[in-house]
Write a protein that holds these residues in place. Sequence first.
Motif, mmCIF file in Angstrom:
data_model
loop_
_atom_site.group_PDB
_atom_site.id
_atom_site.type_symbol
_atom_site.label_atom_id
_atom_site.label_comp_id
_atom_site.label_asym_id
_atom_site.label_seq_id
_atom_site.Cartn_x
_atom_site.Cartn_y
_atom_site.Cartn_z
ATOM 1 N N ASP A 1 -110.441 0.341 10.975
ATOM 2 C CA ASP A 1 -110.059 1.211 9.859
ATOM 3 C C ASP A 1 -109.281 2.465 10.238
ATOM 4 O OD1 ASP A 1 -111.345 -0.584 8.289
ATOM 5 O OD2 ASP A 1 -112.893 0.779 7.565
ATOM 6 N N ALA A 2 -109.189 2.777 11.490
ATOM 7 C CA ALA A 2 -108.502 3.990 11.955
ATOM 8 C C ALA A 2 -109.135 5.244 11.369
ATOM 9 C CB ALA A 2 -107.004 3.919 11.644
ATOM 10 N N ASP A 3 -110.453 5.343 11.502
ATOM 11 C CA ASP A 3 -111.211 6.553 11.165
ATOM 12 C C ASP A 3 -111.470 7.273 12.488
ATOM 13 O OD1 ASP A 3 -111.335 5.458 8.635
ATOM 14 O OD2 ASP A 3 -113.434 4.863 8.786
ATOM 15 N N TRP B 1 -109.735 16.102 18.721
ATOM 16 C CA TRP B 1 -110.391 17.340 19.130
ATOM 17 C C TRP B 1 -109.478 18.160 20.032
ATOM 18 C CZ3 TRP B 1 -114.984 18.537 16.975
ATOM 19 C CH2 TRP B 1 -115.691 17.496 16.366
ATOM 20 N N SER B 2 -109.702 19.464 20.049
ATOM 21 C CA SER B 2 -108.915 20.343 20.914
ATOM 22 C C SER B 2 -109.314 20.175 22.381
ATOM 23 C CB SER B 2 -109.106 21.804 20.497
ATOM 24 O OG SER B 2 -110.466 22.180 20.640
ATOM 25 N N SER C 1 -115.015 22.958 21.452
ATOM 26 C CA SER C 1 -113.972 22.124 20.855
ATOM 27 C C SER C 1 -113.868 22.352 19.360
ATOM 28 C CB SER C 1 -114.261 20.646 21.108
ATOM 29 O OG SER C 1 -114.150 20.362 22.468
ATOM 30 N N LYS C 2 -112.653 22.249 18.855
ATOM 31 C CA LYS C 2 -112.409 22.346 17.417
ATOM 32 C C LYS C 2 -111.790 21.044 16.936
ATOM 33 C CE LYS C 2 -111.512 27.297 17.201
ATOM 34 N NZ LYS C 2 -110.520 28.320 16.860
ATOM 35 N N CYS C 3 -112.145 20.693 15.732
ATOM 36 C CA CYS C 3 -111.508 19.537 15.095
ATOM 37 C C CYS C 3 -110.089 19.942 14.714
ATOM 38 C CB CYS C 3 -112.296 19.123 13.857
ATOM 39 S SG CYS C 3 -111.433 17.920 12.833
ATOM 40 N N GLU C 4 -109.097 19.259 15.262
ATOM 41 C CA GLU C 4 -107.705 19.572 14.941
ATOM 42 C C GLU C 4 -107.170 18.677 13.826
ATOM 43 O OE1 GLU C 4 -105.540 19.435 18.634
ATOM 44 O OE2 GLU C 4 -106.148 21.491 19.119
ATOM 45 N N GLN C 5 -107.619 17.434 13.801
ATOM 46 C CA GLN C 5 -107.193 16.518 12.740
ATOM 47 C C GLN C 5 -108.315 15.532 12.447
ATOM 48 O OE1 GLN C 5 -103.556 14.508 13.816
ATOM 49 N NE2 GLN C 5 -102.355 16.399 13.833
ATOM 50 N N THR C 6 -108.390 15.121 11.175
ATOM 51 C CA THR C 6 -109.321 14.067 10.752
ATOM 52 C C THR C 6 -108.522 12.991 10.031
ATOM 53 O OG1 THR C 6 -111.106 15.670 10.485
ATOM 54 C CG2 THR C 6 -111.373 13.543 9.402
ATOM 55 N N PHE D 1 -107.176 15.980 7.229
ATOM 56 C CA PHE D 1 -107.303 17.377 7.638
ATOM 57 C C PHE D 1 -106.425 17.630 8.844
ATOM 58 C CE2 PHE D 1 -109.174 20.554 10.479
ATOM 59 C CZ PHE D 1 -109.208 21.651 9.637
ATOM 60 N N ASP D 2 -105.768 18.795 8.818
ATOM 61 C CA ASP D 2 -104.978 19.258 9.954
ATOM 62 C C ASP D 2 -105.214 20.758 10.073
ATOM 63 O OD1 ASP D 2 -102.565 20.515 11.253
ATOM 64 O OD2 ASP D 2 -102.055 18.402 11.517
ATOM 65 N N ILE D 3 -105.647 21.217 11.229
ATOM 66 C CA ILE D 3 -106.028 22.620 11.395
ATOM 67 C C ILE D 3 -104.853 23.570 11.146
ATOM 68 C CG2 ILE D 3 -105.643 22.767 13.891
ATOM 69 C CD1 ILE D 3 -108.333 24.357 14.003
ATOM 70 N N GLU D 4 -103.634 23.152 11.510
ATOM 71 C CA GLU D 4 -102.455 23.995 11.281
ATOM 72 C C GLU D 4 -102.130 24.075 9.792
ATOM 73 O OE1 GLU D 4 -99.319 22.592 13.810
ATOM 74 O OE2 GLU D 4 -100.443 23.046 15.649
ATOM 75 N N ASP D 5 -102.194 22.944 9.097
ATOM 76 C CA ASP D 5 -101.967 22.954 7.646
ATOM 77 C C ASP D 5 -103.037 23.782 6.940
ATOM 78 O OD1 ASP D 5 -99.807 21.295 8.019
ATOM 79 O OD2 ASP D 5 -100.866 19.460 7.413
#
Length: 196
Positions: free
Chosen positions: A112-114, A118-119, A127-132, A140-144
């Motif tokens: 499914d590409a889930d 992570w940074s 670590s931070k979630c950068e994209q989901t 989700f995108d941390i920059e957006d």
Amino acid sequence: IGTFQHVLEGYKVADAIKEHGAGASTFTDWWAYKFEVYDAIPYNGAMMHKRGVLTSFNSDSNELARRMNLEAAKAIKYGGLDPEEALNFVTINPAIQLQIDHRVGSIEKNKDADFVIWSDNPLSTYSKCEQTWIDGKKYFDIEDDEKLRNRDVESFNALVQKALNSDEAIDKGDGKKNKLHYLKHSCGTHPYEDEF
């Protein structure tokens, strides 16, 4: 029985669980909070895994469930598992237990590409979630997210200035007219309202 849930004292009967062929889904380091878990220990997950039981970590807490990657890291601290084995406790192992590993739990062709980007090491508190991504679509995108937050602050500040520069005010019911009351009435409450 497919998978024992919670099974906080599973280390006591790990061989029997393995012989039966069941999996074990447990909490990480919760113990002694009620009678039936007085003998729970943080090494439980690693001990069952080392005895050959398909083991995963879970949580009943909505808040804790958002950070299962950090729960997985506890299998390294309490049991000495290597990082990949620990991460499996919250990825492929629960997917196998739920019989959905053909779709999720690992990154493979036709799944499914889930996934999360992570940074740094996902088992690190730094670590931070950068994209989901879910079903191959970026949710989700941390920059957006930062851009949207800045947009919202600018928008709110513009509304505040508009209200403060306005000649309009609203009677609060005590005969006095108040611009802040007008601001709340026209813009709604805001987490920074105490600053006015």
